[in-house]
Design an enzyme around this catalytic site. Structure first.
Site, short mmCIF file in Angstrom:
data_model
loop_
_atom_site.label_atom_id
_atom_site.label_comp_id
_atom_site.label_asym_id
_atom_site.label_seq_id
_atom_site.Cartn_x
_atom_site.Cartn_y
_atom_site.Cartn_z
N ARG A 118 0.82 -1.22 0.00
CA ARG A 118 0.00 0.00 0.00
C ARG A 118 0.86 1.27 0.00
O ARG A 118 0.39 2.33 -0.39
CB ARG A 118 -0.96 -0.02 1.19
N GLU A 133 -12.71 0.12 -1.00
CA GLU A 133 -12.42 1.00 0.13
C GLU A 133 -12.84 2.44 -0.14
O GLU A 133 -12.90 2.89 -1.29
CB GLU A 133 -10.93 0.97 0.46
#
Length: 229
Positions: free
Chosen positions: A54, A172
């Site tokens: 990430r 998300e």
């Protein structure tokens, strides 16, 4: 199976963290992204390999940066990430956070509250570390971006005719830089014992009448293999 393909009117978003992290979070009055949080977390439940990916994954729309520059929220409970945590606890996997999903607290808000607060945000259509995942910062595009029927499913595993369900379930809502706690609508925990513990933590921080709900169906709750019932 859900047949309504539309985005819910009030769109819940959920961030979970270990209850031990709450005192520092409440003292700061906000959630910070992984690239900023540093040593503020008393107990880190995230997997190192996922966190590393990430930090490299570029957000392809404004305000840009990488995924780790954003505070992450899911659109659905019982995420694949929580499943991984629960299974690693059940199996006693070494080198991982060991305590399962029971101590995790959901911090719940809505897309609408974040948008009305004029915070910068980006939504994804799936797992942010996956190369197939797309991003958008348009509220209007959320209806098509996110697989809302899948968000309502209890079982989200891949199927023979759909090998992309797990990725899509990990869609998300990412809030850039920080998320102020005054945008929360409440908290959820797995058991009444955790609710009592959480209320004590919140009241110690000056939150006198917190909205806390027990939601066992938001968890997996697996016991360690070989543990006595």
């Amino acid at each position: 199976m859900a047949t309504d393909v539309s985005r819910p009117g009030a769109t819940l978003i959920m961030h979970f963290t270990h209850i031990d992290n709450l005192p520092a979070i409440l003292a700061a009055g906000r959630l910070f992204p992984d690239n900023v949080v540093g040593t503020r977390l008393a107990t880190n439940v995230g997997a190192a390999d996922i966190k590393a990916s990430r930090r490299d994954r570029i957000i392809t729309c404004q305000p840009g940066g990488v995924v780790a520059d954003y505070v992450p929220f899911y659109f659905a409970e019982r995420s694949p990430m929580m499943y991984r945590i629960a299974c690693e606890h059940r199996d006693g996997k070494t080198g991982c956070y060991p305590d399962g999903d029971d101590p995790l607290v959901y911090l719940v808000s809505t897309v609408e509250r974040v948008h009305e607060a004029r915070l910068s945000w980006v939504a994804s259509d799936g797992n942010c570390a996956h190369h197939l995942t797309n991003f958008s910062r348009s509220l209007d595009e959320l209806a098509e971006l996110v697989d809302w029927p899948l968000m309502r499913e209890r079982i989200w595993k891949n199927l023979p005719d759909d090998q992309d369900r797990i990725r899509r379930r990990m869609a998300e809502f990412l809030v850039h830089r920080e998320f102020p706690l005054d945008l929360l609508v409440g908290y959820a925990v797995r058991t009444s014992q955790r609710a009592a513990q959480l209320r004590c933590v919140l009241q110690t921080a000056g939150i006198i009448d917190p909205y806390v709900r027990v939601r066992p169906n938001w968890y997996y709750g697996y016991k360690r293999k070989g543990a006595e019932e």
